[in-house]
Design a protein around this motif. Structure first.
Motif, PDB file in Angstrom:
ATOM      1  N   LYS A  89      30.889  92.795  -7.636  1.00 23.40           N
ATOM      2  CA  LYS A  89      30.604  91.096  -8.471  1.00 23.40           C
ATOM      3  C   LYS A  89      29.855  90.899  -9.514  1.00 23.40           C
ATOM      4  CE  LYS A  89      29.446  89.421  -3.157  1.00 23.40           C
ATOM      5  NZ  LYS A  89      28.793  89.044  -2.641  1.00 23.40           N
ATOM      6  N   PRO A  90      30.509  90.181  -9.582  1.00 25.85           N
ATOM      7  CA  PRO A  90      29.830  90.156 -11.568  1.00 25.85           C
ATOM      8  C   PRO A  90      28.486  90.689 -11.786  1.00 25.85           C
ATOM      9  CG  PRO A  90      30.475  87.849 -11.315  1.00 25.85           C
ATOM     10  CD  PRO A  90      30.780  88.720  -9.901  1.00 25.85           C
ATOM     11  N   PHE A  91      27.250  89.665 -10.756  1.00 21.58           N
ATOM     12  CA  PHE A  91      25.862  90.081 -10.656  1.00 21.58           C
ATOM     13  C   PHE A  91      26.045  91.457 -10.409  1.00 21.58           C
ATOM     14  CE2 PHE A  91      26.547  87.325  -6.544  1.00 21.58           C
ATOM     15  CZ  PHE A  91      25.898  88.781  -6.038  1.00 21.58           C
ATOM     16  N   TYR A  92      26.936  91.813 -10.218  1.00 20.69           N
ATOM     17  CA  TYR A  92      26.098  93.740  -9.138  1.00 20.69           C
ATOM     18  C   TYR A  92      25.203  94.647  -9.872  1.00 20.69           C
ATOM     19  CZ  TYR A  92      26.047  97.803  -7.105  1.00 20.69           C
ATOM     20  OH  TYR A  92      26.343  99.087  -6.367  1.00 20.69           O
ATOM     21  N   GLN A  93      25.861  94.689 -11.085  1.00 19.53           N
ATOM     22  CA  GLN A  93      25.163  95.826 -12.103  1.00 19.53           C
ATOM     23  C   GLN A  93      24.362  95.135 -12.923  1.00 19.53           C
ATOM     24  OE1 GLN A  93      26.718  98.599 -11.867  1.00 19.53           O
ATOM     25  NE2 GLN A  93      24.544  99.139 -12.584  1.00 19.53           N
ATOM     26  N   PRO A  94      23.683  94.241 -13.422  1.00 14.23           N
ATOM     27  CA  PRO A  94      22.617  93.586 -13.589  1.00 14.23           C
ATOM     28  C   PRO A  94      22.018  93.247 -12.664  1.00 14.23           C
ATOM     29  CG  PRO A  94      24.553  91.958 -14.418  1.00 14.23           C
ATOM     30  CD  PRO A  94      24.898  92.869 -13.454  1.00 14.23           C
ATOM     31  N   LEU A  95      22.078  93.605 -11.695  1.00  7.71           N
ATOM     32  CA  LEU A  95      21.461  93.510 -10.241  1.00  7.71           C
ATOM     33  C   LEU A  95      20.561  95.270  -9.907  1.00  7.71           C
ATOM     34  CD1 LEU A  95      20.033  91.879  -7.736  1.00  7.71           C
ATOM     35  CD2 LEU A  95      22.325  92.747  -6.462  1.00  7.71           C
ATOM     36  N   VAL A  96      21.500  96.209 -10.065  1.00  5.05           N
ATOM     37  CA  VAL A  96      20.797  97.106 -10.090  1.00  5.05           C
ATOM     38  C   VAL A  96      20.165  97.654 -10.868  1.00  5.05           C
ATOM     39  CG1 VAL A  96      21.516  99.389  -9.915  1.00  5.05           C
ATOM     40  CG2 VAL A  96      22.824  97.456  -8.556  1.00  5.05           C
ATOM     41  N   ASP A  97      20.318  96.995 -12.239  1.00  9.18           N
ATOM     42  CA  ASP A  97      19.859  97.874 -13.637  1.00  9.18           C
ATOM     43  C   ASP A  97      18.387  96.953 -13.582  1.00  9.18           C
ATOM     44  OD1 ASP A  97      22.241  99.395 -14.272  1.00  9.18           O
ATOM     45  OD2 ASP A  97      22.369  98.000 -15.693  1.00  9.18           O
ATOM     46  N   PHE A  98      18.702  95.837 -12.899  1.00  3.17           N
ATOM     47  CA  PHE A  98      17.680  94.967 -12.961  1.00  3.17           C
ATOM     48  C   PHE A  98      15.937  96.019 -11.772  1.00  3.17           C
ATOM     49  CE2 PHE A  98      14.720  92.130  -9.769  1.00  3.17           C
ATOM     50  CZ  PHE A  98      13.380  92.094 -10.910  1.00  3.17           C
ATOM     51  N   MET A  99      16.737  96.472 -10.548  1.00  7.10           N
ATOM     52  CA  MET A  99      16.251  96.725 -10.079  1.00  7.10           C
ATOM     53  C   MET A  99      15.706  98.441 -10.216  1.00  7.10           C
ATOM     54  SD  MET A  99      16.103  94.755  -7.382  1.00  7.10           S
ATOM     55  CE  MET A  99      15.279  95.937  -5.811  1.00  7.10           C
ATOM     56  N   LEU A 100      16.865  98.719 -10.963  1.00  8.12           N
ATOM     57  CA  LEU A 100      15.688  99.905 -11.648  1.00  8.12           C
ATOM     58  C   LEU A 100      14.490 100.155 -12.846  1.00  8.12           C
ATOM     59  CD1 LEU A 100      19.054 101.933 -11.566  1.00  8.12           C
ATOM     60  CD2 LEU A 100      17.065 102.717  -9.568  1.00  8.12           C
ATOM     61  N   SER A 101      14.451  98.648 -12.901  1.00  7.83           N
ATOM     62  CA  SER A 101      13.870  98.818 -14.043  1.00  7.83           C
ATOM     63  C   SER A 101      12.278  98.679 -14.194  1.00  7.83           C
ATOM     64  CB  SER A 101      13.760  97.360 -14.856  1.00  7.83           C
ATOM     65  OG  SER A 101      12.869  96.498 -13.567  1.00  7.83           O
ATOM     66  N   GLY A 102      11.157  99.104 -12.732  1.00  5.93           N
ATOM     67  CA  GLY A 102      10.591  99.184 -12.644  1.00  5.93           C
ATOM     68  C   GLY A 102       9.976  99.564 -11.308  1.00  5.93           C
ATOM     69  N   PRO A 103       8.912 100.122 -10.705  1.00  5.87           N
ATOM     70  CA  PRO A 103       8.809 100.686  -9.600  1.00  5.87           C
ATOM     71  C   PRO A 103       8.553  98.733  -8.356  1.00  5.87           C
ATOM     72  CG  PRO A 103       6.707 100.426 -10.476  1.00  5.87           C
ATOM     73  CD  PRO A 103       7.240 100.169 -11.543  1.00  5.87           C
ATOM     74  N   VAL A 104       9.132  98.811  -6.995  1.00 10.38           N
ATOM     75  CA  VAL A 104       9.503  98.343  -6.748  1.00 10.38           C
ATOM     76  C   VAL A 104       8.041  98.585  -5.269  1.00 10.38           C
ATOM     77  CG1 VAL A 104      12.210  97.790  -6.756  1.00 10.38           C
ATOM     78  CG2 VAL A 104      11.404  99.365  -4.966  1.00 10.38           C
ATOM     79  N   VAL A 105       8.073  97.331  -4.074  1.00 17.42           N
ATOM     80  CA  VAL A 105       7.276  97.057  -3.156  1.00 17.42           C
ATOM     81  C   VAL A 105       8.141  97.283  -1.696  1.00 17.42           C
ATOM     82  CG1 VAL A 105       5.004  97.142  -1.219  1.00 17.42           C
ATOM     83  CG2 VAL A 105       5.120  97.313  -4.125  1.00 17.42           C
ATOM     84  N   LEU A 106       7.886  98.450  -0.942  1.00 22.11           N
ATOM     85  CA  LEU A 106       8.685  98.981   0.223  1.00 22.11           C
ATOM     86  C   LEU A 106       8.069  98.263   1.734  1.00 22.11           C
ATOM     87  CD1 LEU A 106      10.493 102.042  -1.029  1.00 22.11           C
ATOM     88  CD2 LEU A 106      11.395  99.299  -0.653  1.00 22.11           C
ATOM     89  N   ALA A 107       8.169  97.419   2.328  1.00 15.23           N
ATOM     90  CA  ALA A 107       7.499  96.786   3.325  1.00 15.23           C
ATOM     91  C   ALA A 107       8.711  96.734   4.824  1.00 15.23           C
ATOM     92  CB  ALA A 107       6.719  95.970   3.168  1.00 15.23           C
TER      93      ALA A 107
END
Ligand code: DAT
Ligand code: MG
Length: 141
Positions: A57-75
């Motif tokens: 999908k067109p938003f896939y790579q921007p989405l992945v890049d965004f998710m790699l841009s800093g730490p996340v909190v997983l719960a």
């Protein structure tokens, strides 16, 4: 019977803006229980698996890049009806459209906003929750 479970992610925008506590506060205030919690950076492999349904999908790579841009909190969050219940707390995918009272509606920053910057992820079904929990916390989680 084992309680329902969902996988919540506070995305890099939420973590960077200091909204982790506010998201978890809403989860706990609703009566859900946080049973696993971790802050770290996602890996490309985890994200490829997590977002496999959106590949191409067109938003896939921007989405992945965004998710790699800093730490996340997983719960991992438990509670009766928590899968649709957390989706309801989160609100519509696009923060511009999300209703007031929801995480995305109340906290979405509507200034040059990109849809992927919508603060949280929540699993969309019990099957997705099990699949996603195994990706982020391992098969025995
Ligand atoms: P949700 O996170 O509400 O389950 P989804 O699974 O359809 O939404 O999409 C996953 C993420 O991808 C979403 O949180 C933000 C991003 N996204 C979805 N649709 C998008 C679009 N049209 N443009 C940009 N990003 C989008
Ligand atoms: Mg989704």
């Amino acid at each position: 019977p084992t309680p329902d479970r969902t996988l919540v992610i506070v995305k890099p925008d939420g973590v960077a803006r200091g909204l982790t506590g506010e998201v978890l506060r809403r989860v706990e205030a609703k009566g859900y229980r946080v049973v696993r919690l971790e802050m770290r950076r996602a890996t490309p492999d985890e994200l490829a698996r997590h977002y496999a349904e959106h590949e191409g999908k067109p938003f896939y790579q921007p989405l992945v890049d965004f998710m790699l841009s800093g730490p996340v909190v997983l719960a991992v969050v438990e509670g009766h009806g928590v899968v649709p219940g957390f989706r309801s707390l989160a609100g519509a995918t696009d923060p511009t459209a999300a209703a007031p009272g929801t995480i995305r509606g109340d906290l979405g920053r509507d200034w040059g906003l990109k849809v992927q910057q919508n603060i949280v992820h929540g699993s969309d079904s019990a099957e997705s929750a099990a699949r996603e929990t195994a990706i982020w916390f391992g098969a025995d989680a």
